[in-house]
Design a protein around this motif. Structure first.
Motif, short mmCIF file in Angstrom:
data_model
loop_
_atom_site.label_atom_id
_atom_site.label_comp_id
_atom_site.label_asym_id
_atom_site.label_seq_id
_atom_site.Cartn_x
_atom_site.Cartn_y
_atom_site.Cartn_z
N ASN A 1 44.74 30.53 26.63
CA ASN A 1 45.12 29.69 27.78
C ASN A 1 45.05 30.39 29.13
N ARG A 2 45.10 31.73 29.14
CA ARG A 2 44.94 32.42 30.42
C ARG A 2 44.58 33.88 30.16
N PRO A 3 43.97 34.55 31.15
CA PRO A 3 43.63 35.96 30.96
C PRO A 3 44.88 36.83 31.01
N VAL A 4 44.82 37.99 30.34
CA VAL A 4 45.98 38.90 30.37
C VAL A 4 45.96 39.75 31.64
N GLU A 5 44.79 39.90 32.25
CA GLU A 5 44.69 40.66 33.50
C GLU A 5 43.67 39.98 34.41
N THR A 6 43.97 39.95 35.70
CA THR A 6 43.02 39.44 36.69
C THR A 6 42.94 40.42 37.84
N TYR A 7 41.73 40.82 38.20
CA TYR A 7 41.53 41.77 39.29
C TYR A 7 40.67 41.11 40.37
N GLN A 8 41.16 41.13 41.60
CA GLN A 8 40.41 40.56 42.72
C GLN A 8 39.37 41.59 43.19
N VAL A 9 38.10 41.21 43.17
CA VAL A 9 37.03 42.14 43.54
C VAL A 9 36.86 42.17 45.05
N HIS A 10 36.72 41.00 45.65
CA HIS A 10 36.57 40.93 47.12
C HIS A 10 37.21 39.62 47.61
N GLU A 11 38.52 39.55 47.49
CA GLU A 11 39.26 38.34 47.88
C GLU A 11 39.08 38.04 49.37
N PHE B 1 32.36 42.18 25.75
CA PHE B 1 33.44 42.58 24.84
C PHE B 1 33.82 44.03 25.12
N SER B 2 35.10 44.35 24.92
CA SER B 2 35.50 45.77 24.98
C SER B 2 34.94 46.46 23.74
N HIS B 3 34.85 47.79 23.79
CA HIS B 3 34.32 48.53 22.65
C HIS B 3 35.17 48.31 21.41
N SER B 4 36.48 48.12 21.61
CA SER B 4 37.40 47.92 20.48
C SER B 4 37.23 46.54 19.85
N GLY B 5 36.69 45.58 20.63
CA GLY B 5 36.54 44.22 20.13
C GLY B 5 37.78 43.36 20.30
N ARG B 6 38.85 43.93 20.86
CA ARG B 6 40.11 43.18 21.02
C ARG B 6 40.08 42.30 22.27
N TYR B 7 39.40 42.77 23.32
CA TYR B 7 39.39 42.07 24.60
C TYR B 7 37.96 41.68 25.00
N MET B 8 37.87 40.78 25.95
CA MET B 8 36.58 40.55 26.61
C MET B 8 36.83 40.42 28.11
N MET B 9 35.82 40.80 28.85
CA MET B 9 35.92 40.77 30.30
C MET B 9 34.90 39.75 30.82
N THR B 10 35.34 38.97 31.81
CA THR B 10 34.42 38.03 32.44
C THR B 10 34.40 38.29 33.95
N ARG B 11 33.26 38.03 34.57
CA ARG B 11 33.14 38.21 36.00
C ARG B 11 32.76 36.87 36.62
N ASP B 12 33.58 36.38 37.54
CA ASP B 12 33.16 35.23 38.34
C ASP B 12 32.90 35.75 39.76
N TYR B 13 32.72 34.86 40.73
CA TYR B 13 32.27 35.33 42.04
C TYR B 13 33.27 36.23 42.74
N LEU B 14 34.56 35.93 42.61
CA LEU B 14 35.57 36.69 43.36
C LEU B 14 36.41 37.63 42.50
N LEU C 1 36.54 37.71 50.90
CA LEU C 1 35.38 36.84 51.14
C LEU C 1 35.74 35.35 51.00
N ARG C 2 36.95 35.05 50.55
CA ARG C 2 37.32 33.64 50.35
C ARG C 2 37.18 32.84 51.65
N SER C 3 37.48 33.49 52.77
CA SER C 3 37.37 32.79 54.06
C SER C 3 35.92 32.70 54.55
N LYS C 4 35.01 33.40 53.84
CA LYS C 4 33.60 33.44 54.28
C LYS C 4 32.70 32.60 53.37
N LEU C 5 33.29 31.82 52.47
CA LEU C 5 32.48 31.13 51.46
C LEU C 5 31.45 30.18 52.08
#
Length: 446
Positions: free
Chosen positions: A316-326, A292-305, A328-332
């Motif tokens: 229904n969908r996240p408000v922001e998506t950040y690619q950490v190491h896209e 959770f964010s400190h404010s409690g308004r948002y939450m952050m999730t981390r998946d593999y990429l 690597l998709r070809s190296k899965l």
């Protein structure tokens, strides 16, 4: 790069590195990193069951550029290896999570857990000792009462500062599967612990029972399709918690609705992009961390990429998506073969919720500024270990011609990874754990 204060041009500098130079000792592998609520203390847990607490020194007023360094405050053995005789299973001592309680008096309290047992530790200071007992010598031997002819009043004398860690509560025998999360409630009286299939609610004063609040274990284990990967209480609302699953969903539950929260209040899930569908889709969509964010308004999730930011009001969908190491998709395929695809990366917010940070391979870590949408890749390395050395941004070249400062995907070291990171709650100071070293970086103070 924005930090806790906002400004967009933060330069990160090397501050300290803790730990041995050689990477051979398995017990020293850091398994969790956590700042306390003031940021004055920084705790790490390792594979050998030890907890090491660092304390920030007071700032040096004569040196304008100095920021208080972190030095060892206390080290103690939190967990020992055990053996479950009923199941013929070894229970390793590795510390999975540490969570600090807010400070109420001179002592500090923290919860630490391995796969099965949670412990509440009290960390206190002693700088005085009693002297002048009537029935005891100074070395502890008892005196013959018949030799006592006068009464003395015992007094406290100053002594060298001693930091003691003592276990105040042990919460055991409540989890059949491995504990992956603990989270303290905002009422500071209760906390939750989550394993692969169940979440339990504890009172900090009561060790012999807990309430089961989530149970996703099917009657027939062959029908098992998902497991719980992380769980956390809301920072302000004491009745609300979330848990994430290996299927990439996050469920928000309200404990006021029913005693057993098997029916969630909200389900956060992003529909899968059919163009990215592959054999590995299910594995890489598994969520390894939720915060959770400190404010409690948002939450952050981390998946593999990627890292995703969710607004609690929109499922229904996240408000922001950040690619950490896209890249690597070809190296899965090769990451699946060497088991790296199952690595569980954690993520954290800065003090003002404006920047998020998470780790990657090759001892790289990533920061994403939510306001400017800029991102940066930095490296935790002993090569830049002069204090106040500004970290150079790193770039990974996915394919084609490599520029001078870029690193090729094929030359990344997948044995060097940053799974655990923490951000000081009030300042731009970050702690980043490589395999068995703890790096501390801070913003450049002009």
């Amino acid at each position: 790069m924005a930090g806790a204060g906002g400004g967009n041009d933060i330069q990160w500098c090397f501050s300290q590195v803790k730990g041995a130079v050689d990477d051979d000792v398995a017990e020293d592998i850091i398994s969790t990193v956590e700042f306390n609520h003031s940021g004055e203390l920084l705790a790490t847990g390792d594979k050998g069951g030890r907890v090491v607490i660092f304390q920030q020194e007071q700032e040096n007023k004569t040196q304008t550029h100095s920021r208080g360094e972190y030095n060892v405050y206390s080290t103690f053995q939190s967990h020992e290896p055990e053996f479950d005789y009923l199941k013929s299973l070894e229970i390793e001592e590795k510390i999975n999570k540490i969570r600090w309680l807010p400070q109420k008096n001179a002592a500090q309290f923290l919860l630490s857990t391995n796969d099965k047992t949670i412990k509440l530790w009290k960390i206190s200071e002693r700088d005085k000792r009693p002297e002048g007992y009537n029935l005891k010598e100074e070395d502890g031997r008892y005196r013959d009462p018949t030799t006592v002819t006068t009464l003395r009043v015992p007094v406290f004398r100053p002594m060298d500062l001693m930091v003691e860690a003592s276990p105040r509560r042990i919460f055991a025998n409540a989890h059949t599967y491995h504990i992956n999360s603990i989270s303290i409630n905002s009422d500071y009286e209760t906390y939750l612990s989550a394993d692969d299939l169940r979440i339990n609610l504890w009172h900090l004063e009561i060790t012999d029972r807990s309430f089961n609040i989530v149970d996703i274990k099917p009657a027939n284990m062959e029908e098992l399709t998902e497991v719980i990967t992380a769980a956390e209480f809301h920072p302000n609302s004491c009745n609300t918690f979330v848990y994430s699953s290996s299927k990439g969903t996050i469920r928000l539950c309200d404990m006021r609705a029913s005693a057993l929260c098997d029916r969630h209040s909200k389900l956060f899930e992003e529909p899968e992009d059919p163009s990215n569908r592959s054999f590995f889709s299910e594995i890489i969509s598994s969520i390894s961390d939720v915060k959770f964010s400190h404010s409690g308004r948002y939450m952050m999730t981390r998946d593999y990429l990627s890292v995703k930011i969710w607004d609690l009001n929109m499922e229904n969908r996240p408000v922001e998506t950040y690619q950490v190491h896209e890249y690597l998709r070809s190296k899965l395929c090769s990451l699946y073969e060497n088991d790296c695809i199952f690595d569980k990366f954690e993520c954290c917010w800065n003090g003002s919720d404006s920047v998020v940070m998470t780790g990657s391979y090759n001892n790289f870590f990533r920061m994403f500024d939510r306001n400017t949408k800029r991102d940066i890749t930095l490296e935790a390395s002993r090569e830049n270990n002069k204090p106040r050395t500004v970290l150079k941004p790193r770039k990974v070249c996915a394919s084609g011609k490599r520029k001078k400062d870029e690193i090729s995907v094929d030359s990344l070291d997948f044995n060097k990874k940053i799974l655990h990171t923490a951000w000081h709650p009030k300042e731009n100071i970050i702690a980043v754990a490589t395999t068995n070293n703890l790096y501390i970086f801070q913003d450049k103070v002009n």
